[in-house]
Write a protein that holds these residues in place. Sequence first.
Motif, PDB file in Angstrom:
ATOM      1  N   ASP A   1       0.832  -1.203   0.000  1.00  0.00           N
ATOM      2  CA  ASP A   1       0.000   0.000   0.000  1.00  0.00           C
ATOM      3  C   ASP A   1       0.865   1.250   0.000  1.00  0.00           C
ATOM      4  N   THR A   2       0.181   2.396   0.029  1.00  0.00           N
ATOM      5  CA  THR A   2       0.868   3.682  -0.006  1.00  0.00           C
ATOM      6  C   THR A   2       1.839   3.845   1.149  1.00  0.00           C
ATOM      7  N   ALA A   3       1.418   3.457   2.348  1.00  0.00           N
ATOM      8  CA  ALA A   3       2.263   3.656   3.533  1.00  0.00           C
ATOM      9  C   ALA A   3       3.567   2.875   3.419  1.00  0.00           C
ATOM     10  N   GLU A   4       3.474   1.611   3.018  1.00  0.00           N
ATOM     11  CA  GLU A   4       4.685   0.810   2.879  1.00  0.00           C
ATOM     12  C   GLU A   4       5.567   1.351   1.760  1.00  0.00           C
ATOM     13  N   ALA A   5       4.946   1.741   0.648  1.00  0.00           N
ATOM     14  CA  ALA A   5       5.727   2.266  -0.472  1.00  0.00           C
ATOM     15  C   ALA A   5       6.441   3.558  -0.077  1.00  0.00           C
ATOM     16  N   THR A   6       5.763   4.416   0.663  1.00  0.00           N
ATOM     17  CA  THR A   6       6.377   5.677   1.088  1.00  0.00           C
ATOM     18  C   THR A   6       7.567   5.414   1.998  1.00  0.00           C
ATOM     19  N   ARG A   7       7.426   4.461   2.918  1.00  0.00           N
ATOM     20  CA  ARG A   7       8.536   4.127   3.811  1.00  0.00           C
ATOM     21  C   ARG A   7       9.734   3.614   3.023  1.00  0.00           C
ATOM     22  N   ARG A   8       9.487   2.719   2.093  1.00  0.00           N
ATOM     23  CA  ARG A   8      10.600   2.137   1.337  1.00  0.00           C
ATOM     24  C   ARG A   8      11.223   3.156   0.382  1.00  0.00           C
ATOM     25  N   LEU A   9      10.392   3.987  -0.202  1.00  0.00           N
ATOM     26  CA  LEU A   9      10.917   4.997  -1.119  1.00  0.00           C
ATOM     27  C   LEU A   9      11.810   5.989  -0.390  1.00  0.00           C
ATOM     28  N   THR A  10      11.320   6.519   0.717  1.00  0.00           N
ATOM     29  CA  THR A  10      12.079   7.557   1.418  1.00  0.00           C
ATOM     30  C   THR A  10      13.292   6.997   2.156  1.00  0.00           C
ATOM     31  N   ALA A  11      13.422   5.685   2.225  1.00  0.00           N
ATOM     32  CA  ALA A  11      14.627   5.074   2.793  1.00  0.00           C
ATOM     33  C   ALA A  11      15.772   5.057   1.783  1.00  0.00           C
ATOM     34  N   ILE A  12      15.467   5.330   0.517  1.00  0.00           N
ATOM     35  CA  ILE A  12      16.487   5.363  -0.528  1.00  0.00           C
ATOM     36  C   ILE A  12      17.112   6.756  -0.555  1.00  0.00           C
ATOM     37  N   PRO A  13      18.424   6.877  -0.388  1.00  0.00           N
ATOM     38  CA  PRO A  13      19.063   8.194  -0.433  1.00  0.00           C
ATOM     39  C   PRO A  13      18.733   8.930  -1.733  1.00  0.00           C
ATOM     40  N   GLY A  14      18.328  10.185  -1.596  1.00  0.00           N
ATOM     41  CA  GLY A  14      17.971  10.987  -2.757  1.00  0.00           C
ATOM     42  C   GLY A  14      16.481  11.043  -3.013  1.00  0.00           C
ATOM     43  N   ILE A  15      15.699  10.263  -2.272  1.00  0.00           N
ATOM     44  CA  ILE A  15      14.242  10.281  -2.429  1.00  0.00           C
ATOM     45  C   ILE A  15      13.609  10.794  -1.141  1.00  0.00           C
TER      46      ILE A  15
END
Length: 303
Positions: A204-218
């Motif tokens: 879902d959105t919450a999991e995707a947001t967590r994983r995305l923002t864990a990537i440096p530069g995002i």
Amino acid sequence: MTSPAARRTLRPPVGYRLAASVRSLTFSPYDPCARITDGGFWWATRTPAGPATLALRPSAGELVAEGYGPGAGWVVERADAVAGLRDDLAGFADLAAAHPVVARLAREHRGLRMPATGQVFPRLLRAIFEQKVTGKEAYRAYAATVRHFREPAPGPVSLLLPPAPAAIAASAYWVFHPFGVEQRRADTLRRAAAAAERLERCADTAEATRRLTAIPGIGPWTAAEVVRIAYGDPDAVSVGDYHIPNTVAWALAGEPRGDDARMLVLLEPFRGHRGRVCLLLEAAGVQAPRYGPRATIRSFASY
């Protein structure tokens, strides 16, 4: 002419507007991976079953979905989501009624729906290119990258597939320099491509947001741009955008300038549909006056 490998008929609500609903899936009228035509919408993508092109065509009040290529069944099965027909407007009418501008725009653009592609990386590719540059520069980088990794999409319309994440992850950062992409964004793109398989498994959105923002530069801006399209999230707000805070402040409070904090305060009454309100303002062409203090350039951490 190539025959579709899968076909399905959809029944959109009265007043549904196909072009307005799927426009966010194109980067420009010249997007090499998607095209809006007089006859409908064409969208090339990669699926778990292989490359595919989805065609959506209005016909006598219905919407005909046709799929081409090995992934035809996959895209046709999800055609209603791509067209925005799974968009849930429950509760929005009551929220919109609380503000005269939002209520009017909700009426005038009632045929506008939010698509959900179910795919993270294709939108992430574009969002990374959009970080801290003009739209023209972002499109140039995006289109040049798609053409560099050129792979024709199936079907009768000349489209290209989005680049395969593995191909991008395996490329050196300097491959993207001729496209106007400096090392910082190139490295972000390569890291995101390496994580693409995990990102696509997000529930879902919450999991995707967590994983995305864990990537440096995002950062939050990039994540919001992605989940709004991949998941059709009607509450995703692009915090850190150059224009949206001013647009929201002007439309909802008559204030020519606003920052992220003010924008979020003004959007709070619409929680659950805050991104939808921003989409309606965009669809209506609402713009704050051009005068005002110069905007502060944000760091890459904002994106």
